[in-house]
Motif scaffolding. Structure first.
Motif, PDB file in Angstrom:
ATOM      1  N   VAL A   1      -7.330   3.113 -13.637  1.00  0.00           N
ATOM      2  CA  VAL A   1      -8.885   3.250 -12.963  1.00  0.00           C
ATOM      3  C   VAL A   1      -8.368   4.268 -11.898  1.00  0.00           C
ATOM      4  N   ALA A   2      -7.908   3.794 -10.928  1.00  0.00           N
ATOM      5  CA  ALA A   2      -7.769   4.797  -9.627  1.00  0.00           C
ATOM      6  C   ALA A   2      -6.792   5.928  -9.913  1.00  0.00           C
ATOM      7  N   GLY A   3      -6.011   5.911 -10.955  1.00  0.00           N
ATOM      8  CA  GLY A   3      -5.052   7.042 -11.243  1.00  0.00           C
ATOM      9  C   GLY A   3      -4.110   7.388 -10.466  1.00  0.00           C
ATOM     10  N   LEU A   4      -3.718   6.084  -9.471  1.00  0.00           N
ATOM     11  CA  LEU A   4      -2.462   6.329  -8.925  1.00  0.00           C
ATOM     12  C   LEU A   4      -1.265   6.074  -9.664  1.00  0.00           C
TER      13      LEU A   4
ATOM     14  N   VAL B   1       2.566   0.140  -2.925  1.00  0.00           N
ATOM     15  CA  VAL B   1       1.569   0.338  -1.682  1.00  0.00           C
ATOM     16  C   VAL B   1       0.287  -0.881  -1.610  1.00  0.00           C
ATOM     17  N   VAL B   2      -0.202  -0.706  -3.017  1.00  0.00           N
ATOM     18  CA  VAL B   2      -1.273  -1.685  -2.989  1.00  0.00           C
ATOM     19  C   VAL B   2      -0.931  -3.232  -2.637  1.00  0.00           C
ATOM     20  N   LEU B   3       0.024  -3.646  -3.278  1.00  0.00           N
ATOM     21  CA  LEU B   3       0.263  -4.972  -3.013  1.00  0.00           C
ATOM     22  C   LEU B   3       0.722  -5.154  -1.530  1.00  0.00           C
TER      23      LEU B   3
ATOM     24  N   LEU C   1     -16.702  -1.475  -9.084  1.00  0.00           N
ATOM     25  CA  LEU C   1     -17.249  -0.451  -9.539  1.00  0.00           C
ATOM     26  C   LEU C   1     -16.809   0.936  -8.724  1.00  0.00           C
ATOM     27  N   THR C   2     -15.880   0.833  -7.581  1.00  0.00           N
ATOM     28  CA  THR C   2     -15.440   2.140  -7.189  1.00  0.00           C
ATOM     29  C   THR C   2     -13.908   2.337  -7.235  1.00  0.00           C
ATOM     30  N   ALA C   3     -13.430   1.422  -8.271  1.00  0.00           N
ATOM     31  CA  ALA C   3     -11.817   1.390  -8.246  1.00  0.00           C
ATOM     32  C   ALA C   3     -11.383   3.008  -8.585  1.00  0.00           C
ATOM     33  N   ALA C   4     -12.248   3.905  -9.354  1.00  0.00           N
ATOM     34  CA  ALA C   4     -11.864   5.318  -9.509  1.00  0.00           C
ATOM     35  C   ALA C   4     -11.780   6.353  -8.369  1.00  0.00           C
ATOM     36  N   HIS C   5     -12.053   5.780  -7.216  1.00  0.00           N
ATOM     37  CA  HIS C   5     -11.685   6.515  -6.210  1.00  0.00           C
ATOM     38  C   HIS C   5     -10.742   5.831  -5.272  1.00  0.00           C
ATOM     39  N   PRO C   6      -9.372   6.470  -5.243  1.00  0.00           N
ATOM     40  CA  PRO C   6      -8.329   6.202  -4.793  1.00  0.00           C
ATOM     41  C   PRO C   6      -8.591   5.637  -3.289  1.00  0.00           C
ATOM     42  N   ALA C   7      -9.123   6.333  -2.291  1.00  0.00           N
ATOM     43  CA  ALA C   7      -9.177   5.908  -1.128  1.00  0.00           C
ATOM     44  C   ALA C   7      -9.816   4.761  -0.944  1.00  0.00           C
ATOM     45  N   VAL C   8     -11.171   4.421  -1.643  1.00  0.00           N
ATOM     46  CA  VAL C   8     -11.850   3.291  -1.464  1.00  0.00           C
ATOM     47  C   VAL C   8     -11.218   2.171  -1.992  1.00  0.00           C
ATOM     48  N   PHE C   9     -10.418   2.558  -3.244  1.00  0.00           N
ATOM     49  CA  PHE C   9      -9.736   1.256  -3.744  1.00  0.00           C
ATOM     50  C   PHE C   9      -8.568   0.791  -2.830  1.00  0.00           C
ATOM     51  N   LEU C  10      -7.638   1.509  -2.183  1.00  0.00           N
ATOM     52  CA  LEU C  10      -6.680   1.114  -1.224  1.00  0.00           C
ATOM     53  C   LEU C  10      -7.401   0.557  -0.032  1.00  0.00           C
ATOM     54  N   THR C  11      -8.555   0.742   0.450  1.00  0.00           N
ATOM     55  CA  THR C  11      -9.292   0.132   1.628  1.00  0.00           C
ATOM     56  C   THR C  11      -9.553  -1.132   1.201  1.00  0.00           C
ATOM     57  N   LEU C  12     -10.348  -1.398   0.034  1.00  0.00           N
ATOM     58  CA  LEU C  12     -10.477  -2.530  -0.426  1.00  0.00           C
ATOM     59  C   LEU C  12      -9.579  -3.463  -0.767  1.00  0.00           C
ATOM     60  N   ALA C  13      -8.555  -2.951  -1.096  1.00  0.00           N
ATOM     61  CA  ALA C  13      -6.960  -3.939  -1.316  1.00  0.00           C
ATOM     62  C   ALA C  13      -6.978  -4.510  -0.207  1.00  0.00           C
ATOM     63  N   LEU C  14      -6.878  -3.893   1.132  1.00  0.00           N
ATOM     64  CA  LEU C  14      -6.661  -4.426   2.329  1.00  0.00           C
ATOM     65  C   LEU C  14      -7.708  -5.534   2.827  1.00  0.00           C
ATOM     66  N   THR C  15      -8.910  -5.011   2.692  1.00  0.00           N
ATOM     67  CA  THR C  15     -10.066  -6.122   2.990  1.00  0.00           C
ATOM     68  C   THR C  15     -10.358  -7.055   2.320  1.00  0.00           C
ATOM     69  N   GLN C  16      -9.731  -7.187   1.004  1.00  0.00           N
ATOM     70  CA  GLN C  16     -10.219  -8.299  -0.050  1.00  0.00           C
ATOM     71  C   GLN C  16      -8.950  -9.150   0.327  1.00  0.00           C
TER      72      GLN C  16
ATOM     73  N   ALA D   1     -12.541  -6.131 -22.690  1.00  0.00           N
ATOM     74  CA  ALA D   1     -13.722  -5.840 -21.663  1.00  0.00           C
ATOM     75  C   ALA D   1     -13.334  -4.735 -20.718  1.00  0.00           C
ATOM     76  N   GLY D   2     -12.129  -4.392 -20.688  1.00  0.00           N
ATOM     77  CA  GLY D   2     -11.650  -3.131 -19.908  1.00  0.00           C
ATOM     78  C   GLY D   2     -10.594  -3.543 -18.581  1.00  0.00           C
ATOM     79  N   VAL D   3     -10.160  -2.569 -18.052  1.00  0.00           N
ATOM     80  CA  VAL D   3      -9.132  -2.984 -17.032  1.00  0.00           C
ATOM     81  C   VAL D   3      -9.677  -3.565 -15.762  1.00  0.00           C
ATOM     82  N   THR D   4     -10.917  -3.362 -15.462  1.00  0.00           N
ATOM     83  CA  THR D   4     -11.636  -4.037 -14.367  1.00  0.00           C
ATOM     84  C   THR D   4     -12.234  -5.542 -14.540  1.00  0.00           C
ATOM     85  N   ALA D   5     -11.884  -5.921 -15.547  1.00  0.00           N
ATOM     86  CA  ALA D   5     -12.543  -7.035 -16.234  1.00  0.00           C
ATOM     87  C   ALA D   5     -11.941  -8.324 -15.218  1.00  0.00           C
ATOM     88  N   PRO D   6     -10.612  -8.331 -14.791  1.00  0.00           N
ATOM     89  CA  PRO D   6     -10.173  -9.569 -14.022  1.00  0.00           C
ATOM     90  C   PRO D   6     -10.869  -9.472 -12.532  1.00  0.00           C
ATOM     91  N   VAL D   7     -11.109  -8.212 -12.107  1.00  0.00           N
ATOM     92  CA  VAL D   7     -12.072  -8.185 -10.886  1.00  0.00           C
ATOM     93  C   VAL D   7     -13.423  -8.812 -11.056  1.00  0.00           C
TER      94      VAL D   7
END
Length: 390
Positions: free
Chosen positions: A229-232, A239-241, A283-298, A351-357
């Motif tokens: 989804v994020a295209g990384l 890095v995400v982990l 909802l915003t996982a397609a945006h890499p910068a937002v996805f990486l930021t949320l990985a940290l905050t979550q 249901a799609g890749v983001t279903a677990p989220v």
């Protein structure tokens, strides 16, 4: 904080590394032992099941032992299982060693949680647990990537040898450290089991299981979200982990300062933010910068709320000094096993890749609904001990 807490954290780091590192080693294990990757995945399921069963079983069996003896025995069993796993050419034997290792891990964590709170004044349980649980968060930041690199360079068996060797200094330190609760005394087991009838304890256990279920439902499938989804690229998975792990470490440390005196603040503010954060990530996982930021905050929010709930379990289980840690460990691992299983089932429906989220959103929302349900809050009586409430 007593130095013994840091020795417990070291052992929890080693065990956490073993638990989480397996995801990156499954293809190599499958190829070496001539099984499918799906079959190799049973190693993860077996470990989770062993953790759920092992916490209460081991704590009940060894409850009359001095805590230090139980902790060292669990560490040596855990190390022995990894030696056997490193040597075996047969998948069934490796599977059996993972089950026994999980039993030892669960028993150690159950006793470690109870021991940690016994080593500090009653009002500092949260800070003590933060030190011990930091071992798990550091495992996600450093231990798991290191295990993956070692497995890539020297083979998956090298990681098993490394885990076994790291158990030695932890066991040596704990065996020599004078423990604060080594008198072997304990209430009657039936009395401790009856504590499970306490509404406050039931609430804390249920909330811990739901929040941890949501955390691991999303965490387990962050990699496909990152690449699909994020295209990384695949190199970004580490890095995400690491970002998630770094956030979890900060969350545990910060919550440790608040969970004793302001648990309502952490849960009441952090819980809704956690649910909103999972929604935003989906909802915003397609945006890499937002996805990486949320990985940290979550990571931070998940472990801040989760560790606070563990503290609440141990406050609510003061009448079960030898079994309280087991109840907390079982609840955490029930969530850790059920959350990914539910997420996988939803994924199987297409249901799609983001279903677990979204599963994480649902489980966190369910926890909030239970926590703030009028029928529950209206029926609770004031705590006569004047301890912080859920």
């Amino acid at each position: 904080m007593p130095f013994a807490l840091y020795l417990l954290a070291l052992a929890v780091f080693v065990m956490g590394t073993s638990e989480f590192m397996l995801a990156g080693l499954l293809p190599a294990i499958a190829a070496d032992l001539e099984v499918t990757v799906g079959t190799a995945g049973l190693l993860t399921s077996a470990f989770a099941a062993g953790m759920v069963v092992g916490a209460p079983a081991t704590a009940a069996f060894a409850r009359r032992w001095p805590p230090r003896l139980t902790l060292v025995a669990c560490l040596f069993v855990f190390a022995g299982c990894h030696v056997a796993g490193a040597l075996t050419p047969a998948f069934p034997i490796l599977l059996a060693t993972r089950v026994v290792a999980a039993l030892a891990n669960a028993g150690f964590l159950a006793v470690a949680l109870s021991t940690a709170t016994a080593l500090v004044p009653p009002g500092r349980k949260g800070r003590a647990l933060a030190v011990v649980l930091s071992g798990t968060t550091i495992a996600t930041v450093a231990g798991v990537p290191a295990g993956a690199l070692l497995g890539t360079g020297l083979g998956w068996r090298a990681t098993f040898w490394a885990v076994a060797l790291l158990c030695v200094p932890a066991a040596f330190g704990i065996s020599r450290r004078p423990a604060g609760a080594d008198d072997g005394s304990a209430p009657d087991l039936a009395d401790e089991v009856r504590q499970l009838g306490s509404p406050r304890l039931v609430l804390a256990l249920l909330l811990a299981a739901l929040v941890n279920g949501g955390t691991f439902a999303a965490f387990t499938f962050l990699a496909p979200v990152a690449t699909g989804v994020a295209g990384l690229g695949e190199a970004w998975i580490a890095v995400v982990l690491v970002l998630f792990g770094a956030g979890s470490f900060l969350g545990v440390v910060i919550a440790g300062r608040l969970s004793d005196r302001r648990p309502g603040l952490v849960i009441g503010v952090g819980g809704p933010l956690l649910a909103a954060g999972w929604s935003a990530l989906a909802l915003t996982a397609a945006h890499p910068a937002v996805f990486l930021t949320l990985a940290l905050t979550q990571g931070g929010l998940s472990f801040a709320v989760g560790s606070t709930l563990i503290t609440r379990v141990l406050y609510a289980a003061t009448g079960a000094p030898t079994m309280g840690g087991a109840y907390a460990t079982a609840a955490l691992n029930a969530g850790a096993a059920a959350g990914p299983a539910l997420a996988a089932a939803v994924l199987a429906t297409g249901a799609g890749v983001t279903a677990p989220v979204w599963v994480a959103v649902a489980l966190t929302a369910a926890a909030l609904a239970v926590k703030f349900a009028p029928w529950w809050t209206g029926s609770r009586r004031p705590d006569p001990i004047k301890r912080p409430r859920l």
